[in-house]
Design a protein around this motif. Structure first.
Motif, PDB file in Angstrom:
ATOM      1  N   LYS A  14       0.828  -1.208   0.000  1.00  0.00           N
ATOM      2  CA  LYS A  14       0.000   0.000   0.000  1.00  0.00           C
ATOM      3  C   LYS A  14       0.860   1.256   0.000  1.00  0.00           C
ATOM      4  O   LYS A  14       0.554   2.231  -0.664  1.00  0.00           O
ATOM      5  CB  LYS A  14      -0.912   0.029   1.227  1.00  0.00           C
ATOM      6  N   SER A  45       2.343   2.150  -3.337  1.00  0.00           N
ATOM      7  CA  SER A  45       1.411   2.838  -4.237  1.00  0.00           C
ATOM      8  C   SER A  45       1.321   4.326  -3.895  1.00  0.00           C
ATOM      9  O   SER A  45       1.174   5.162  -4.784  1.00  0.00           O
ATOM     10  CB  SER A  45       0.031   2.171  -4.226  1.00  0.00           C
ATOM     11  N   TYR A 105       4.482   5.759  -5.321  1.00  0.00           N
ATOM     12  CA  TYR A 105       4.420   5.738  -6.778  1.00  0.00           C
ATOM     13  C   TYR A 105       3.672   6.959  -7.311  1.00  0.00           C
ATOM     14  O   TYR A 105       4.030   7.510  -8.335  1.00  0.00           O
ATOM     15  CB  TYR A 105       3.748   4.439  -7.240  1.00  0.00           C
ATOM     16  N   ARG A 106       2.634   7.391  -6.592  1.00  0.00           N
ATOM     17  CA  ARG A 106       1.889   8.581  -7.021  1.00  0.00           C
ATOM     18  C   ARG A 106       2.737   9.845  -6.931  1.00  0.00           C
ATOM     19  O   ARG A 106       2.532  10.781  -7.679  1.00  0.00           O
ATOM     20  CB  ARG A 106       0.628   8.756  -6.181  1.00  0.00           C
ATOM     21  N   ARG A 165      -5.999   2.192 -11.477  1.00  0.00           N
ATOM     22  CA  ARG A 165      -4.666   2.158 -12.104  1.00  0.00           C
ATOM     23  C   ARG A 165      -4.559   3.165 -13.241  1.00  0.00           C
ATOM     24  O   ARG A 165      -3.547   3.848 -13.381  1.00  0.00           O
ATOM     25  CB  ARG A 165      -4.361   0.752 -12.593  1.00  0.00           C
ATOM     26  N   VAL A 172      -4.256   6.664 -11.721  1.00  0.00           N
ATOM     27  CA  VAL A 172      -2.923   6.900 -11.166  1.00  0.00           C
ATOM     28  C   VAL A 172      -1.929   7.159 -12.289  1.00  0.00           C
ATOM     29  O   VAL A 172      -1.101   8.069 -12.200  1.00  0.00           O
ATOM     30  CB  VAL A 172      -2.474   5.720 -10.279  1.00  0.00           C
ATOM     31  N   LYS A 228      -5.579   2.802  -2.764  1.00  0.00           N
ATOM     32  CA  LYS A 228      -5.078   1.995  -3.882  1.00  0.00           C
ATOM     33  C   LYS A 228      -3.574   1.970  -3.869  1.00  0.00           C
ATOM     34  O   LYS A 228      -2.919   2.840  -3.436  1.00  0.00           O
ATOM     35  CB  LYS A 228      -5.584   2.537  -5.216  1.00  0.00           C
TER      36      LYS A 228
END
Length: 193
Positions: free
Chosen positions: A28, A31, A34-35, A115, A118, A193
């Motif tokens: 989690k 993610s 990653y954003r 996905r 994002v 997400k």
């Protein structure tokens, strides 16, 4: 292993508890990273720095609120510090393009996959993406964002407005949506997400 057993084990530097904590929460938190990151490598670096802070600061967790929320705050602050440290937040933004966009307080249908959203958010300039993530997905106020990023509250507001407009154009250009129909609350659905 229960959450409390993991916390207790980490307080005693137990490698199995640390491994369990990392295995349970890293997907989690990756993610989240990653954003914010420019690349997968940036996100992995942010995650690693964040978990080092989690392990070294676990003694400050006071069992008030969710443990996952406490970890998430550390990870978000680590991402912001990473961007500042590597001067990635100050990358130029094409303001002429952003100002020419017509902002609509509308959004995509609820069937949109997280996905894809994002990936489209990651196409935004880093400043826009950072403010959008902090405000819409992490729930910080524009005042808090201003303090975190060393910008004016009004700058945070305008960056957010411009980021929504730019994101809408990206979604339309990629034919993910034809035209928005609801308000931008769908961003909140990406939080987990």
């Amino acid at each position: 292993m229960t959450e409390q057993a993991i916390i207790t084990g980490c307080l005693h530097n137990d490698p199995s508890a640390q491994r369990e904590l990392y295995n349970r929460y890293s997907p989690k938190m990756l993610s989240v990273c990653y954003r914010f990151g420019q690349s997968r490598e940036d996100a992995e670096d942010m995650l690693q720095e964040g978990f080092i802070k989690v392990f070294t600061q676990i003694h400050t967790f006071q069992n008030k609120g969710a443990f996952e929320g406490w970890i998430r705050r550390i990870i978000v602050h680590t991402c912001i510090n990473f961007l500042k440290k590597h001067k990635k937040f100050n990358e130029s933004v094409d303001l002429a393009y952003a100002n020419s966009l017509h902002v609509k307080e509308e959004t995509i249908p609820s069937i949109m996959q997280a996905r894809q959203i994002v990936e489209c958010i990651r196409l935004l300039p880093i400043g826009y993406r950072t403010v959008l993530n902090l405000y819409a997905l992490e729930g910080y106020s524009h005042k808090e964002i201003g303090e975190m990023l060393d910008i004016e509250e009004s700058t945070s507001r305008s960056q957010y407005t411009r980021s929504k407009a730019m994101l809408e154009m990206i979604l339309i250009r990629k034919k993910i949506i034809e035209k928005p129909k609801e308000d931008f609350n769908w961003l909140a659905a990406l939080k987990n997400k």
